[in-house]
Write an enzyme that holds these catalytic residues in place. Sequence first.
Site, PDB file in Angstrom:
ATOM      1  N   ASN A   9       0.515  -1.390  -0.025  1.00 61.67           N
ATOM      2  CA  ASN A   9       0.273  -0.148  -0.041  1.00 61.67           C
ATOM      3  C   ASN A   9       0.983   1.249   0.156  1.00 61.67           C
ATOM      4  O   ASN A   9       1.275   1.556   1.065  1.00 61.67           O
ATOM      5  CB  ASN A   9      -0.873  -0.149   1.339  1.00 61.67           C
ATOM      6  CG  ASN A   9      -2.387   0.981   1.338  1.00 61.67           C
ATOM      7  OD1 ASN A   9      -1.586   1.853   0.666  1.00 61.67           O
ATOM      8  ND2 ASN A   9      -2.183   1.365   2.884  1.00 61.67           N
ATOM      9  N   LYS A  11       0.027   3.694   0.028  1.00 54.71           N
ATOM     10  CA  LYS A  11      -0.317   5.522   0.407  1.00 54.71           C
ATOM     11  C   LYS A  11      -0.531   7.013  -0.675  1.00 54.71           C
ATOM     12  O   LYS A  11      -0.554   6.280  -1.520  1.00 54.71           O
ATOM     13  CB  LYS A  11       0.017   5.774   1.712  1.00 54.71           C
ATOM     14  CG  LYS A  11      -0.138   4.620   2.923  1.00 54.71           C
ATOM     15  CD  LYS A  11      -0.199   4.493   4.151  1.00 54.71           C
ATOM     16  CE  LYS A  11      -0.070   3.297   4.712  1.00 54.71           C
ATOM     17  NZ  LYS A  11       0.423   3.636   6.294  1.00 54.71           N
ATOM     18  N   HIS A  95      -9.498   0.778   5.498  1.00 53.21           N
ATOM     19  CA  HIS A  95      -8.204   0.497   5.672  1.00 53.21           C
ATOM     20  C   HIS A  95      -7.920   1.745   6.877  1.00 53.21           C
ATOM     21  O   HIS A  95      -9.094   2.834   6.739  1.00 53.21           O
ATOM     22  CB  HIS A  95      -6.965   1.250   4.581  1.00 53.21           C
ATOM     23  CG  HIS A  95      -5.463   1.445   5.425  1.00 53.21           C
ATOM     24  ND1 HIS A  95      -4.973   1.831   6.351  1.00 53.21           N
ATOM     25  CD2 HIS A  95      -4.569   0.314   5.273  1.00 53.21           C
ATOM     26  CE1 HIS A  95      -4.136   2.167   6.709  1.00 53.21           C
ATOM     27  NE2 HIS A  95      -3.298   1.196   5.631  1.00 53.21           N
ATOM     28  N   GLU A  97      -6.611   4.136   8.117  1.00 51.00           N
ATOM     29  CA  GLU A  97      -6.319   5.348   8.070  1.00 51.00           C
ATOM     30  C   GLU A  97      -7.433   6.182   7.531  1.00 51.00           C
ATOM     31  O   GLU A  97      -8.753   7.080   8.142  1.00 51.00           O
ATOM     32  CB  GLU A  97      -5.338   5.975   7.112  1.00 51.00           C
ATOM     33  CG  GLU A  97      -3.632   5.885   7.517  1.00 51.00           C
ATOM     34  CD  GLU A  97      -2.379   5.612   6.965  1.00 51.00           C
ATOM     35  OE1 GLU A  97      -2.613   5.749   5.496  1.00 51.00           O
ATOM     36  OE2 GLU A  97      -1.412   4.581   7.926  1.00 51.00           O
ATOM     37  N   GLU A 167      -4.743  -5.351  10.441  1.00 46.40           N
ATOM     38  CA  GLU A 167      -3.794  -4.795  10.723  1.00 46.40           C
ATOM     39  C   GLU A 167      -4.667  -3.972  11.772  1.00 46.40           C
ATOM     40  O   GLU A 167      -5.031  -3.229  11.956  1.00 46.40           O
ATOM     41  CB  GLU A 167      -4.003  -3.204   9.998  1.00 46.40           C
ATOM     42  CG  GLU A 167      -3.761  -4.146   7.886  1.00 46.40           C
ATOM     43  CD  GLU A 167      -3.438  -3.547   7.345  1.00 46.40           C
ATOM     44  OE1 GLU A 167      -2.194  -2.761   6.740  1.00 46.40           O
ATOM     45  OE2 GLU A 167      -4.252  -2.289   6.787  1.00 46.40           O
ATOM     46  N   GLY A 173       2.582   1.555  10.850  1.00 38.30           N
ATOM     47  CA  GLY A 173       3.502   2.560  11.035  1.00 38.30           C
ATOM     48  C   GLY A 173       4.543   3.294  12.446  1.00 38.30           C
ATOM     49  O   GLY A 173       4.358   4.474  11.846  1.00 38.30           O
ATOM     50  N   SER A 212       3.864  -2.661  10.466  1.00 44.30           N
ATOM     51  CA  SER A 212       5.134  -2.716   9.918  1.00 44.30           C
ATOM     52  C   SER A 212       6.440  -4.164   9.990  1.00 44.30           C
ATOM     53  O   SER A 212       7.331  -4.522  10.403  1.00 44.30           O
ATOM     54  CB  SER A 212       5.656  -2.726  11.689  1.00 44.30           C
ATOM     55  OG  SER A 212       4.619  -1.004  12.356  1.00 44.30           O
TER      56      SER A 212
HETATM   57  C1  PEP Z   1      -0.614  -0.143   6.196  1.00 43.88           C
HETATM   58  O1  PEP Z   1      -0.828   1.295   6.509  1.00 43.88           O
HETATM   59  O2  PEP Z   1      -1.098  -1.297   5.584  1.00 43.88           O
HETATM   60  C2  PEP Z   1       0.419  -0.444   7.276  1.00 43.88           C
HETATM   61  C3  PEP Z   1       0.764  -1.122   7.385  1.00 43.88           C
HETATM   62  O3  PEP Z   1       1.911   0.201   7.449  1.00 43.88           O
HETATM   63  P1  PEP Z   1       3.322  -0.348   8.122  1.00 43.88           P
HETATM   64  O4  PEP Z   1       3.503  -1.274   7.005  1.00 43.88           O
HETATM   65  O5  PEP Z   1       4.101   1.035   7.636  1.00 43.88           O
HETATM   66  O6  PEP Z   1       3.172  -0.885   9.213  1.00 43.88           O
END
Ligand code: PEP
Length: 250
Positions: A9, A11, A95, A97, A167, A173, A212
């Site tokens: 992703n 973003k 997601h 966000e 997630e 992040g 992460s």
């Molecule tokens: C995400 O935003 O879907 C995500 C998993 O981000 P990160 O890998 O940066 O934690």
Amino acid sequence: MRNLLVAGNWKMNTDSAGAAQLATEVANGFKPDSTVEMAIFPPYPYISIVASVATGTALQYGAQDLNEHESGAHTGEICASMLVNMGCSMVLVGHSERRAMYGDSNERVACKFIAAQAAGLTPVLCVGETLEQRENNETEAVISRQLDAVLSRTGIQAFANAVLAYEPVWAIGTGKTASPEQAQQIHAFMRDKLAALDGIIAGQLRILYGGSVKGSNAAELFAQADIDGGLIGGASLTSDAFLAIYNAVA
Ligand code: PEP
């Protein structure tokens, strides 16, 4: 048998040249004898660039969101048929966000899921709890509500053509990864919940872990019985980091 899926992703990152380069490097990273799949989710303006790179390769691609309406007076929005028109096969829905910052309630996420499937896209339904919810022992209740909002509108059959992504918001992040045991526990909880409705569909459903993920932790996470790959944010922005995850399991 569920093929692992390593999904990136991007973003709100990259520019047109960077998108072309990153997609090309990822597409060139496939090992010919591996069943591990890769998909990328670029920003809307770069989908056509990714399409021109990915066409004819094994690289799958999709969008990071969609509007739940079919067409019409929705200035600034993108609908499912436009994504299909650009060759997308998948789309992220829900997601964290978008849930936290852009008004994606459980109900709206369900409508987006339905709109995606109606157009022939595979929705990647993202669910997960905040740190506060985890600390209050609400993780399973939160995830159940997120799943039930979709299930109550679509029925279990819809999950025959979907991907789930767990997630935990506190791991996105932040550099904090759920331990393989923590992630597996929630993945098993979700699969069991769906299996109570249809064991075959639940057994075939891919459930990705996101939060992460990097080359150094992917193998252990994806080796868990109910973890079928990852949804990757930060580490999907360079081909070295993204392919390190793929190479750890492919
Ligand atoms: C995400 O935003 O879907 C995500 C998993 O981000 P990160 O890998 O940066 O934690």
